[in-house]
Design an enzyme around this catalytic site. Structure first.
Site, short mmCIF file in Angstrom:
data_model
loop_
_atom_site.label_atom_id
_atom_site.label_comp_id
_atom_site.label_asym_id
_atom_site.label_seq_id
_atom_site.Cartn_x
_atom_site.Cartn_y
_atom_site.Cartn_z
CE LYS A 89 -3.55 -2.43 2.70
NZ LYS A 89 -4.26 -2.49 4.00
CE LYS A 135 -4.26 1.71 4.97
NZ LYS A 135 -3.33 1.13 5.96
CG ASP A 163 -6.92 -0.36 5.08
OD1 ASP A 163 -6.56 -0.76 6.20
OD2 ASP A 163 -6.18 -0.46 4.07
CB THR A 178 -5.18 2.18 9.34
OG1 THR A 178 -5.33 1.03 8.51
CG2 THR A 178 -3.72 2.55 9.40
CD GLU A 222 5.14 1.26 2.10
OE1 GLU A 222 5.63 2.32 1.67
OE2 GLU A 222 5.51 0.14 1.71
#
Length: 332
Positions: free
Chosen positions: A106, A189, A242, A246, A279
């Site tokens: 991602k 996200k 997500d 997260t 990330e």
């Protein structure tokens, strides 16, 4: 039907997906960079560096040799986003012709602004492509706790093949043809999760965190629609799902990083003690640049990028957001 599943990347998520494939009855080749990780998996059936405490199935074999992936009928790509291009360049000569590849990382490539599906299609143009994304913590998936994901591909036959290979009662893929949307939800996200973590670290309260998550979703929608993604995709597992996961738990690498920033720690110190990649740190800068260039209103993303990469203090970034003009909610 038993197949050989190749997994590229021996971090927590790659190892977790290897357990999914093994539980489905397949032989699994897990390609890793670190010889000590390969040795631990093969001799003790544990990735003690990245996923400690989880006993791995015997059918997972780890290797540092890219040639071993030539046996893979399906390839799961779980290398960090900023290393994906280099890894695929190394692997390309060794892969089975026409084997489907599934992007499971991602992020957005910092040097080019490309999505991982675009990088993969460039390096592996003859391999049918899919994207797997959704609300998944690696340790829970590895332990066999229930999870659901979006599995996106332009090809229904690819969705069906991968669903048949990996789907099981505790790992449920839901098909989609919106490849770009599935990727954008997972990538953007991560940046919003850093913002949610900053709110938590600064002890601004649950109201503020809910506001950041909701307004962050508006930014995701604007960016996704600018790339031709479907709005409905952003409200599914790879978008809203997500985000809920997260932004709501310090198990998230990105949220926990933001929380440490909110508590006054420096980015260098936080990254220096981590083995795994957050990330959102890399995605924030390239995403903020793209948003500026294309005139997409993404103030939370811009604030996170300014904190991470432009030296702005957390308090100043928060103050800037709180001083933004009032406007209708659906306008932005």
């Amino acid at each position: 039907m038993a197949q050989t599943i190749g997994v590229v990347g021996g971090g927590a998520w790659g190892t977790a997906l290897a357990t999914v494939a093994a539980r489905a009855g397949h032989e699994v080749i897990l390609w890793v960079r670190e010889p000590e990780v390969a040795e631990a998996i093969n001799s003790r059936h544990e990735n003690s560096l990245f996923l400690p405490g989880v006993i791995l199935p015997d059918s997972i074999r780890a290797s540092t040799d890219p040639q071993t992936l030539g046996a893979a009928d399906i390839l799961l790509l779980v290398a960090p986003a900023q290393h994906m291009r280099g890894v695929l360049t190394i692997l390309a000569p060794h892969l089975k012709s026409g084997a489907p590849v599934v992007v499971c990382a991602k992020g957005i490539e910092e040097s080019t602004g490309a999505l991982m599906s675009e990088v993969t299609s460039e390096i592996l143009p003859s391999h049918p492509l899919a994207v797997l994304s959704g609300p998944t913590f690696a340790a829970e998936v590895a332990r066999g706790q229930p999870a659901a994901v979006t599995l996106a591909s332009k090809y229904q036959t690819v969705i069906a093949r991968i669903t048949e290979a990996l789907g099981q009662p505790t790992f449920r893929p839901y098909g989609s043809t919106d490849v770009v949307g599935a990727e954008i939800g997972g990538a953007v996200k991560n940046v919003i999760a850093i913002a949610a973590g900053i709110v938590d670290g600064c002890e601004l309260g649950e109201n503020a965190r809910a506001a950041v998550i909701t307004r962050g979703m508006a930014e995701i929608l604007r960016f996704a629609q600018s790339r031709g993604a479907e709005r409905e995709t952003m409200l599914g597992l790879c978008g809203l799902g997500d985000m809920i996961l997260t932004c709501g738990s310090p198990q998230s690498r990105n949220m926990s990083l933001g929380r440490d920033l909110g508590r006054g720690r420096s980015l260098a110190d936080i990254l220096g003690e981590r083995k795994s990649v957050a990330e959102g740190v890399y995605t924030a800068r390239v995403l903020a640049n793209i948003a500026r260039e294309r005139g997409i209103d993404m103030p939370i993303v811009q604030a996170v990028a300014a904190i991470l990469h432009e030296g702005q203090s957390v308090q100043d970034a928060i103050e800037d957001l709180l001083q933004r003009p009032f406007r209708p909610e659906l306008q932005g």
